[in-house]
Write a protein that holds these residues in place. Structure first.
Motif, PDB file in Angstrom:
ATOM      1  N   VAL A  91      79.082  10.246 -54.084  1.00 29.81           N
ATOM      2  CA  VAL A  91      77.853   9.819 -53.421  1.00 29.81           C
ATOM      3  C   VAL A  91      76.735   9.586 -54.427  1.00 29.81           C
ATOM      4  O   VAL A  91      76.047   8.561 -54.408  1.00 29.81           O
ATOM      5  CB  VAL A  91      77.415  10.866 -52.370  1.00 29.81           C
ATOM      6  CG1 VAL A  91      76.087  10.473 -51.738  1.00 29.81           C
ATOM      7  CG2 VAL A  91      78.484  11.041 -51.313  1.00 29.81           C
ATOM      8  N   THR A  92      76.552  10.540 -55.323  1.00 36.89           N
ATOM      9  CA  THR A  92      75.396  10.497 -56.226  1.00 36.89           C
ATOM     10  C   THR A  92      75.667   9.767 -57.532  1.00 36.89           C
ATOM     11  O   THR A  92      74.754   9.221 -58.151  1.00 36.89           O
ATOM     12  CB  THR A  92      74.934  11.922 -56.549  1.00 36.89           C
ATOM     13  OG1 THR A  92      76.010  12.630 -57.183  1.00 36.89           O
ATOM     14  CG2 THR A  92      74.514  12.654 -55.280  1.00 36.89           C
ATOM     15  N   GLY A  93      76.917   9.783 -57.983  1.00 34.81           N
ATOM     16  CA  GLY A  93      77.261   9.201 -59.270  1.00 34.81           C
ATOM     17  C   GLY A  93      77.696  10.287 -60.241  1.00 34.81           C
ATOM     18  O   GLY A  93      77.590  11.481 -59.962  1.00 34.81           O
ATOM     19  N   THR A  94      78.186   9.875 -61.399  1.00 34.86           N
ATOM     20  CA  THR A  94      78.699  10.839 -62.363  1.00 34.86           C
ATOM     21  C   THR A  94      78.600  10.273 -63.772  1.00 34.86           C
ATOM     22  O   THR A  94      78.368   9.072 -63.963  1.00 34.86           O
ATOM     23  CB  THR A  94      80.168  11.185 -62.051  1.00 34.86           C
ATOM     24  OG1 THR A  94      80.604  12.234 -62.896  1.00 34.86           O
ATOM     25  CG2 THR A  94      81.070   9.966 -62.238  1.00 34.86           C
ATOM     26  N   VAL A 143      72.039  14.708 -63.297  1.00 36.86           N
ATOM     27  CA  VAL A 143      73.383  14.853 -63.844  1.00 36.86           C
ATOM     28  C   VAL A 143      73.263  15.225 -65.320  1.00 36.86           C
ATOM     29  O   VAL A 143      72.549  14.547 -66.074  1.00 36.86           O
ATOM     30  CB  VAL A 143      74.203  13.553 -63.684  1.00 36.86           C
ATOM     31  CG1 VAL A 143      75.574  13.691 -64.341  1.00 36.86           C
ATOM     32  CG2 VAL A 143      74.359  13.197 -62.220  1.00 36.86           C
ATOM     33  N   ASP A 144      73.913  16.311 -65.701  1.00 33.67           N
ATOM     34  CA  ASP A 144      73.865  16.793 -67.089  1.00 33.67           C
ATOM     35  C   ASP A 144      72.439  17.003 -67.558  1.00 33.67           C
ATOM     36  O   ASP A 144      72.076  16.710 -68.712  1.00 33.67           O
ATOM     37  CB  ASP A 144      74.582  15.817 -68.030  1.00 33.67           C
ATOM     38  CG  ASP A 144      76.063  15.667 -67.699  1.00 33.67           C
ATOM     39  OD1 ASP A 144      76.646  16.638 -67.167  1.00 33.67           O
ATOM     40  OD2 ASP A 144      76.611  14.584 -67.948  1.00 33.67           O
ATOM     41  N   GLY A 145      71.587  17.489 -66.655  1.00 29.78           N
ATOM     42  CA  GLY A 145      70.216  17.800 -67.005  1.00 29.78           C
ATOM     43  C   GLY A 145      69.279  16.613 -67.075  1.00 29.78           C
ATOM     44  O   GLY A 145      68.108  16.776 -67.418  1.00 29.78           O
ATOM     45  N   VAL A 146      69.761  15.426 -66.750  1.00 27.89           N
ATOM     46  CA  VAL A 146      68.939  14.217 -66.809  1.00 27.89           C
ATOM     47  C   VAL A 146      68.701  13.711 -65.384  1.00 27.89           C
ATOM     48  O   VAL A 146      69.638  13.558 -64.598  1.00 27.89           O
ATOM     49  CB  VAL A 146      69.617  13.115 -67.648  1.00 27.89           C
ATOM     50  CG1 VAL A 146      68.752  11.861 -67.680  1.00 27.89           C
ATOM     51  CG2 VAL A 146      69.884  13.627 -69.062  1.00 27.89           C
TER      52      VAL A 146
END
Length: 327
Positions: A91-94, A143-146
């Motif tokens: 849904v959000t991306g990766t 994602v990954d702090g960003v």
């Protein structure tokens, strides 16, 4: 839901918005025939900075509605079919590794659109539901702090089938409270259904929906509508309506403060769509059920007696004194 401080919206701005609102509604209704009240509710949520929950059976035009709104706005639409195996990253991306550059890049998910149709949201597991609801509230995917901001305007139209409960995950009350409005499209009346069935009809032709504005203008106008005047008597009226739901013996959960804020914000948009730069009691009354009914929880006794939250709200409106214009 956002608000913007600044000078109050002027008469010319109200007139321009009323025209814009009408043009967008006409463009959407060309694809979704005979459902102007539903279209207007969705547009109210759009310009108020909220999201919509559609509870309806399949085949009533939910996808058409979402895509037609995006088409009229000149924006991007995405559809997500929620299933039990859907993951939050779907849904959000990766983040993905790019072997050519040797870098890890963010691949946006379908929420990065102006209008997102979350079809059968109650078929996904709670973790995936929560991922979407978090983006709805924060308008950012981390994602990954960003952090990655979703487009503005950003409207989620989520659907659930009220009849088919097999393989579904119930939306908790706290998650339902995140939706500004709940409504249903319903079946068309006889005349409009015949029009839809007629060979060569343009009903449902989303690709033919006329683009009448652009996302940047919608975002600017939506921010300005936050300055539509809401007098203290109207605010007190909203507060008293909320208090009446919390003290009603048929409800074990009354209206939240978030729900009442949504009611005020929607009343501002509705007032502007009617050509007024100030809200009146009828703005509040007409939006009470769409904004609050899904946030209320009946007691077991009230459910067994056949009561509905809409019935309770009707009686609440009748019990609370309506503010009168100053002499």
């Amino acid at each position: 839901m956002t608000t913007t401080a600044g000078p109050a919206v002027g008469e010319q701005e109200i007139a321009a918005f009323r025209t814009l609102h009408s043009q967008v509604g006409d463009a959407v209704e060309a694809a979704l025939r005979g459902k102007r009240p539903v279209v207007d509710l969705v547009l109210t949520a759009l310009f108020a900075g909220g999201h919509v929950l559609l509870e309806d059976v399949p085949g009533t035009g939910k996808t058409t509605l979402a895509r037609a709104v995006a088409g009229a706005l000149g924006g991007v639409s995405r559809r997500v079919q929620f299933t039990p195996d859907l993951l939050p990253s779907d849904v959000t991306g990766t983040s993905v590794y790019d072997p050519r550059s040797g870098e890890v890049r963010f691949r946006p998910g379908p929420v990065f659109a102006n209008v997102v149709l979350a079809d059968e949201i109650n078929r996904a597991a709670a973790k995936t539901q929560s991922a979407l609801l978090e983006v709805m509230e924060e308008r950012t995917v981390t994602v990954d702090g960003v952090g990655h901001s979703v487009p503005n305007p950003f409207l989620v139209v989520a659907t659930q089938n009220p009849i088919d409960l097999d393989g579904t995950y119930r939306l908790p009350e706290a998650q339902l409270d995140r939706f500004m409005l709940r409504t249903a499209i319903g079946y068309p009346d006889l005349e409009h259904e015949m029009d839809v069935l007629r060979p060569g009809s343009g009903a449902g032709a989303v690709a033919a929906v006329r683009t009448v504005t652009d996302p940047a203008r919608v975002a600017t106008v939506a921010a300005r509508l936050g300055t539509v005047h809401v007098a203290d008597p109207i605010l007190r009226y909203v507060t008293e309506l909320g208090a009446a739901t919390r003290s009603d013996s048929r409800l074990r959960l009354g209206a939240s403060t978030r729900g009442l804020r949504s009611l005020v914000r929607c009343a501002q948009v509705h007032a502007a769509a009617q050509g007024r730069h100030f809200a009146v009691p009828s703005d509040v009354q007409g939006l009470l059920a769409p904004v609050l009914a899904h946030r209320l929880v009946l007691t077991r006794e009230a459910q067994l007696a056949g009561a509905t939250t809409a019935d309770v709200l009707t009686e609440v409106v009748a019990s609370v004194e309506v503010p009168r214009p100053a002499p």
